[in-house]
Scaffold this motif. Sequence first.
Motif, mmCIF file in Angstrom:
data_model
loop_
_atom_site.group_PDB
_atom_site.id
_atom_site.type_symbol
_atom_site.label_atom_id
_atom_site.label_comp_id
_atom_site.label_asym_id
_atom_site.label_seq_id
_atom_site.Cartn_x
_atom_site.Cartn_y
_atom_site.Cartn_z
ATOM 1 N N ARG A 147 0.171 -1.436 -10.556
ATOM 2 C CA ARG A 147 0.439 -0.306 -9.668
ATOM 3 C C ARG A 147 -0.599 0.775 -9.884
ATOM 4 N NH1 ARG A 147 6.290 1.149 -11.582
ATOM 5 N NH2 ARG A 147 5.357 0.395 -13.521
ATOM 6 N N ASP A 149 -1.591 -7.741 7.003
ATOM 7 C CA ASP A 149 -2.116 -6.765 6.050
ATOM 8 C C ASP A 149 -3.625 -6.695 6.242
ATOM 9 O OD1 ASP A 149 -2.744 -5.090 3.988
ATOM 10 O OD2 ASP A 149 -2.028 -6.385 2.389
ATOM 11 N N GLN A 174 9.259 -0.539 -2.319
ATOM 12 C CA GLN A 174 8.022 -0.572 -1.560
ATOM 13 C C GLN A 174 7.925 -1.921 -0.862
ATOM 14 O OE1 GLN A 174 5.414 1.184 -5.045
ATOM 15 N NE2 GLN A 174 4.231 1.206 -3.142
ATOM 16 N N HIS A 216 0.825 -1.208 0.000
ATOM 17 C CA HIS A 216 0.000 0.000 0.000
ATOM 18 C C HIS A 216 0.868 1.270 0.000
ATOM 19 C CE1 HIS A 216 -3.210 -2.811 0.993
ATOM 20 N NE2 HIS A 216 -2.455 -3.251 1.979
ATOM 21 N N ASN A 217 0.176 2.370 -0.254
ATOM 22 C CA ASN A 217 0.766 3.723 -0.160
ATOM 23 C C ASN A 217 2.011 3.907 -1.024
ATOM 24 O OD1 ASN A 217 -1.191 4.484 1.798
ATOM 25 N ND2 ASN A 217 0.036 3.475 3.373
ATOM 26 N N PRO A 218 1.894 3.868 -2.353
ATOM 27 C CA PRO A 218 0.679 3.601 -3.135
ATOM 28 C C PRO A 218 0.421 2.102 -3.305
ATOM 29 C CG PRO A 218 2.493 4.115 -4.590
ATOM 30 C CD PRO A 218 3.027 4.274 -3.201
ATOM 31 N N GLU A 219 -0.768 1.782 -3.812
ATOM 32 C CA GLU A 219 -1.168 0.390 -3.969
ATOM 33 C C GLU A 219 -0.350 -0.301 -5.070
ATOM 34 O OE1 GLU A 219 -3.635 -1.176 -2.149
ATOM 35 O OE2 GLU A 219 -3.695 0.675 -0.943
ATOM 36 N N TRP A 220 0.050 -1.549 -4.786
ATOM 37 C CA TRP A 220 0.693 -2.371 -5.808
ATOM 38 C C TRP A 220 0.351 -3.836 -5.560
ATOM 39 C CZ3 TRP A 220 4.207 -6.175 -4.429
ATOM 40 C CH2 TRP A 220 4.756 -6.081 -3.148
#
Length: 223
Positions: free
Chosen positions: A151, A193, A211, A134-138
């Motif tokens: 992504r 998660d 990430q 997350h943060n950003p989502e992938w």
Amino acid sequence: MHHLRTAALLTLLPLFSACQMLGLGANEPHPNAGLTRMQGALIGEGGHLLFQPCGEHRRFAVSDVGNTGVLQEAGNLASKPGTLFVDLRGSFDASKTGGMDGTLKLSQLYRVERSDTACSDPNFKLQTVHASGHNPEWELKVSASGMVLNRAGEAPLALPYLEEQLPDGRLNLSSAANDQRIDVWLAPQRCVDGASVQFLTAEIRVNGQAQRGCGYFGGGRND
């Protein structure tokens, strides 16, 4: 000569095939020999933890011989909505006792999560690795034919990859194609998660930008 043989072998592989390096000797038994991997639901009843395989009515009393901490994991997710899905490996004794269809001697957990759809996931059996963050989502989906990276704000990226087995059960997946350099590092460790507990930590590096997230082995892999 060794380099020539290796090059000749690689030319036979399709573009999206994965190269896997096996660490077991030819005569060494696989550590999962005699154990079965299954997915299903965990159910608490009468002070016991039961396992019900996906799409079945059979129920097995769970004996945590591998000290996986499954009771604690189930308790941690008790307040979350949805069915308590579990992906596990162990040995099954079909002797009917105490009204159960047998006993599951649990050896390994891959994933425990609250989900009403995990049992019907059509991609699970094809995937070898799944990881996300997350943060950003992938999200990364890996199969024998290649890997696909999704992504936020980017088009899906499909790439071939190489796999390297590392000490202590760690794993590296790497790809250098289409002007992209991607490295994925996976390690056997509990990772939370949201309403899911997975048993791989994941770090992905895309052109040097890192990430972190969680991951698990898919049904297409026998780890």
